[in-house]
Design a protein around this motif. Structure first.
Motif, PDB file in Angstrom:
ATOM      1  N   ILE B 198      35.265  44.574  40.541  1.00 21.52           N
ATOM      2  CA  ILE B 198      35.305  43.772  41.764  1.00 21.52           C
ATOM      3  C   ILE B 198      36.488  44.269  42.589  1.00 21.52           C
ATOM      4  O   ILE B 198      37.621  44.290  42.107  1.00 21.52           O
ATOM      5  N   LEU B 199      36.200  44.697  43.835  1.00 19.94           N
ATOM      6  CA  LEU B 199      37.252  45.237  44.707  1.00 19.94           C
ATOM      7  C   LEU B 199      37.610  44.173  45.739  1.00 19.94           C
ATOM      8  O   LEU B 199      36.775  43.761  46.543  1.00 19.94           O
ATOM      9  N   LEU B 200      38.877  43.752  45.715  1.00 27.18           N
ATOM     10  CA  LEU B 200      39.322  42.624  46.536  1.00 27.18           C
ATOM     11  C   LEU B 200      39.986  43.092  47.823  1.00 27.18           C
ATOM     12  O   LEU B 200      40.795  44.024  47.824  1.00 27.18           O
ATOM     13  N   GLY B 201      39.673  42.410  48.903  1.00 29.51           N
ATOM     14  CA  GLY B 201      40.335  42.660  50.188  1.00 29.51           C
ATOM     15  C   GLY B 201      40.306  41.373  50.986  1.00 29.51           C
ATOM     16  O   GLY B 201      39.849  40.331  50.501  1.00 29.51           O
ATOM     17  N   GLY B 202      40.780  41.423  52.241  1.00 33.99           N
ATOM     18  CA  GLY B 202      40.777  40.215  53.082  1.00 33.99           C
ATOM     19  C   GLY B 202      41.506  39.086  52.376  1.00 33.99           C
ATOM     20  O   GLY B 202      42.529  39.302  51.728  1.00 33.99           O
ATOM     21  N   ASP B 203      40.972  37.865  52.478  1.00 28.89           N
ATOM     22  CA  ASP B 203      41.701  36.739  51.864  1.00 28.89           C
ATOM     23  C   ASP B 203      41.476  36.665  50.356  1.00 28.89           C
ATOM     24  O   ASP B 203      42.028  35.780  49.695  1.00 28.89           O
ATOM     25  N   ALA B 204      40.711  37.590  49.799  1.00 32.88           N
ATOM     26  CA  ALA B 204      40.595  37.648  48.335  1.00 32.88           C
ATOM     27  C   ALA B 204      41.869  38.170  47.685  1.00 32.88           C
ATOM     28  O   ALA B 204      42.010  38.087  46.463  1.00 32.88           O
ATOM     29  N   THR B 205      42.809  38.693  48.482  1.00 32.74           N
ATOM     30  CA  THR B 205      44.084  39.135  47.905  1.00 32.74           C
ATOM     31  C   THR B 205      45.154  38.043  48.024  1.00 32.74           C
ATOM     32  O   THR B 205      46.325  38.299  47.745  1.00 32.74           O
ATOM     33  N   GLY B 266      35.494  41.263  50.298  1.00 32.87           N
ATOM     34  CA  GLY B 266      36.431  41.361  51.420  1.00 32.87           C
ATOM     35  C   GLY B 266      36.982  42.757  51.634  1.00 32.87           C
ATOM     36  O   GLY B 266      37.800  42.974  52.524  1.00 32.87           O
ATOM     37  N   ALA B 267      36.550  43.712  50.823  1.00 30.55           N
ATOM     38  CA  ALA B 267      37.013  45.096  50.970  1.00 30.55           C
ATOM     39  C   ALA B 267      35.850  45.966  51.422  1.00 30.55           C
ATOM     40  O   ALA B 267      34.693  45.638  51.177  1.00 30.55           O
TER      41      ALA B 267
END
Lengths: 514, 514
Positions: B198-205, B266-267
């Motif tokens: 799972i690659l996290l970006g945006g507000d998932a970080t 989010g990425a």
């Protein structure tokens, strides 16, 4: 309540209360409005890349947009790289870019550029407000679009900020629509002896063009002027000394007053740098005919002037009186001011020097003080985008390793591209930099007073808190440097810088002149 | 003889033998070619505005164009203001802008931007070379057009410089064409227990996203990664520690190897920053399905992760072993290196700190060393345009006046927008800046070796002649500063900077790590 108040109030009403900025003349009414709309916190940055990156950092931490206030296309350009980073971070940023007045844009004045193309490269949303009545809703939409996680750019023409009603939309014809008169017609006009100004640009500001123009002036009584900011003006050592068209419209008006004809020799028809309320952008006086010397069939503007000079010599017009050849000033003593510093430059400028001039307001006395100096070249700030002096000096020194380069800088402009000093040190370039350190964006302070600004706006043009230590900054990049506090010290340091090989910087602390 | 040799030789053949530059990875083959085409004089500038202004000065004095060599859209953007001045001066300039490889452009990698729009704003002529066979004639035309008295911009894709034959023109589909799988499908994929990242970006970080992602990982065995350069990653204080996707494609390949599914939360789908010969831009492993978690109907990526975590909890997958909670390192002693400096940062980072990270190669040990620190935010270089750290730290400090800001900078990047220090002093912002002063553009030196470059090219990435004195530079802008030469000194200075209100800078002299 003008457009500038509306702009600031609408930003506040939409929750934007921090503004990272490095404003200029086209943003002056907005700066002036800071005193009447005190809720906005303006944060001065010495370079637009700092302003845009700071807006990115602010948005990343608060989730809300800060705004920027940037000066025209070049100011936006300087901020683009960090807007690119903000775009990739999906940061909310309201990017406010001032533009020339709508009525001024057709004149293609020096700072005109394609702001929309630049803004489009980093923005998810771009709008140009054309009517003060739309400003409130445009700001609201900019904030809403920014809050979606992007850069929203609002371009605000100067007349939208100073007007209370929509600016007149009728687009003037602008300059450059003169019929191609042809050299014969211009020769005839000059022969009539009617009051004529010849405006020199391009290669007409080099020796051949200047000498030909001087012959024409002597034969016909025409007056000579050159572009406000020539790319390369050859001067000194007995070359005809040419007055430059003034930067302020009031000065230019006085210089052009009474002209019946204006002959453009390599120069564009004169327009003011900026528009001002109730002032025409076109500087050509009422009733003055403009003639463009195209050099068609004969070559460059200098070629055309030489041809004209040949035609006009001996037409029997009253010869202009021989002007006394300007003399070098003596070395100044006493207080160090922009005027005494100019005197020292005039006294010490060496043969063959290349002078790069971004002295701005501190440079007022330089032309007169150096007119009697040995032969030199004068390189000016052609496009009005500050931060040009130190880099241009670097390139000129590399191009002409056997000639001394003297870079006359102002403090605010120096801080744009100060990194050039390191390249000068690395390459061992023979550049002497003088920073006229008046601790202000002085020209902007003057413009602000004209726009009715007060203390809060004025603080944005004050570079004294904290003071910049240019000697420390230069030494940090490997360039030896010293500070001058008196005219004598300045003369001694200037002499040392010009005598020694390699770069040297003199921090020349002077009072503001405007 | 590849395209880079052709480019340099064609410039020389057309009389252009000085190149003002601040190159990057997409220009690396041209830098490498400097060793085989020795007639070109490369002049390193610490900021592109210096390079373009220097080319203007060179052109004004010689009447012949110098060339620039600029790095992609952001590098061009930084040079635009002085190209604007050159345009107004009618100076001949050959403006060479490197671009991503033609095959890489569809991937919209972080440094991708609209170079043509930026170049068009200042250039009288713009061309993008698409075929190495056309490079010689394109250069000749660029020089000819420049000599008419304008900026001629030639955009040169990286693969045109490294190829001997025309780059393949077929445009790959690029990423982002995955079907919208829907959360239910992704829940099913995760429930199968097949190897999934799972690659996290945006507000998932941010905290909520991280905690939800950790619950999913614990329930399903999925591995978590976050974007290489997150806009804002919440870390420390017991938050789930997330590994970042590597910057180098080799690192990313190793991290993604074996994945059967990749869930984008989010990425964007991972692509390499730059293209390299014989290497795919797409980092998704062969046989791995990509699923985009859209959060449709449920909101943001963090919302979608929370929904997924709720669905998957208790599905009975083997619980992932509880990892030992990372500990803070002790304070380092002995030699000051990038590693011991990272240890000091880990030991001293205060609760609630905002870390702005532009440490580049010197930052290698920072993530591990700070994983056990108290709760903090990590702000990274999202768009790859250097010169972001000091400005972002400035904005973050203004946004969060009660939180300490630690700006971890590299020397080359710091010199892009060093003027931010003055604003920090003026506003009394609580920013401690650490400059990892390894006296090199180290990442570029590494890329150059990979491209087969030699000494002349390598000299362009050496910042040791002259060395930069960051303490002097900071103090010149009103920011107190000191230099650390040992790990103990660095710890003491870092502690002082973090404890004192207002800005402080530590010049942290470290050896290069690559």
């Amino acid at each position: 309540m003008n457009g500038a108040h509306t702009l600031l109030q609408a930003l506040l009403d939409n929750g934007v209360d921090v503004c990272f900025t490095n404003p200029g003349t086209s943003e002056m009414h907005t700066v002036a409005a800071l005193d009447r709309v005190p809720g906005m916190r303006p944060v001065l940055c010495l370079f637009e890349g700092v302003a845009t990156g700071a807006a990115d950092g602010y948005g990343r931490m608060t989730g809300r947009p800060a705004c920027t206030l940037l000066h025209l296309g070049p100011g936006l350009a300087n901020g683009l790289a960090n807007l690119h980073n903000a775009r990739r971070a999906r940061t909310p940023v309201v990017n406010v870019v001032g533009d020339h007045a709508l009525l001024h844009k057709p004149y293609d004045s020096p700072l005109e550029s394609d702001i929309d193309a630049l803004a489009g490269a980093v923005s998810g949303w771009v709008r140009r407000t054309r009517d003060v009545a739309a400003l409130g809703s445009d700001v609201a939409e900019a904030v809403a679009r920014a809050e979606e996680g992007q850069v929203a750019t609002l371009i605000v023409p100067a007349d939208v900020t100073w007007e209370h009603t929509p600016p007149q939309e009728a687009v003037p014809a602008g300059p450059g629509t003169f019929p191609d008169a042809g050299e014969d017609r211009i020769a005839f006009v000059l022969a009539t002896g009617e009051p004529t100004v010849i405006l020199l640009g391009g290669d007409a500001t080099r020796e051949r063009g200047l000498r030909a123009a001087a012959r024409i002036a002597a034969a016909t009584g025409a007056r000579l002027l050159c572009e406000t900011f020539p790319a390369r003006l050859e001067r000194g050592g007995g070359l005809p000394e040419i007055e430059r068209l003034g930067y302020l419209p009031e000065t230019a008006d006085a210089q052009l007053a009474g002209a019946r004809h204006l002959v453009l020799a390599g120069a564009a028809s004169p327009v003011s740098f900026f528009a001002y309320p109730h002032r025409a952008s076109d500087l050509v006086p009422e009733g003055c005919d403009v003639h463009q010397l195209l050099g068609k069939g004969v070559g460059s503007p200098a070629d055309a002037l030489e041809w004209l000079a040949g035609q006009l010599e001996g037409i029997g017009a009253p010869a202009a009186p021989e002007l006394p050849r300007p003399e070098r000033p003596g070395r100044p003593t006493g207080a160090l001011t922009a005027e005494s510093a100019a005197q020292a430059v005039g006294a010490l400028l060496p043969e063959g020097a290349i002078v790069v001039d971004e002295a701005n307001t501190s440079g007022l006395w330089l032309p007169a003080a150096t007119a009697g100096a040995p032969r030199h070249d004068w390189l000016a700030l052609t496009g009005g985008a500050i931060g040009q002096g130190l880099p241009v000096a670097t390139g000129a020194a590399l191009a002409c390793p056997d000639r001394p380069v003297l870079c006359l800088e102002s403090d605010g402009s120096a801080m744009y591209t100060l990194q050039a000093l390191w390249t000068q040190a690395r390459e061992g370039l023979n550049v002497t930099t003088v920073v006229f350190d008046n601790r202000a964006y002085a020209v902007l302070g003057m413009e602000l007073r004209q726009a009715g600004g007060g203390e809060r706006g004025g603080a944005l043009f004050d570079l004294s808190r904290p003071p910049l230590d240019f000697a420390a900054l230069a030494e940090g990049m490997g360039v030896p440097a010293a500070r001058a506090a008196t005219a004598d010290e300045f003369g001694a340091l200037l002499e040392r810088g010009l005598a020694e090989p390699g770069p040297f910087l003199v921090d020349c602390v002077v009072p503001r002149v405007v």
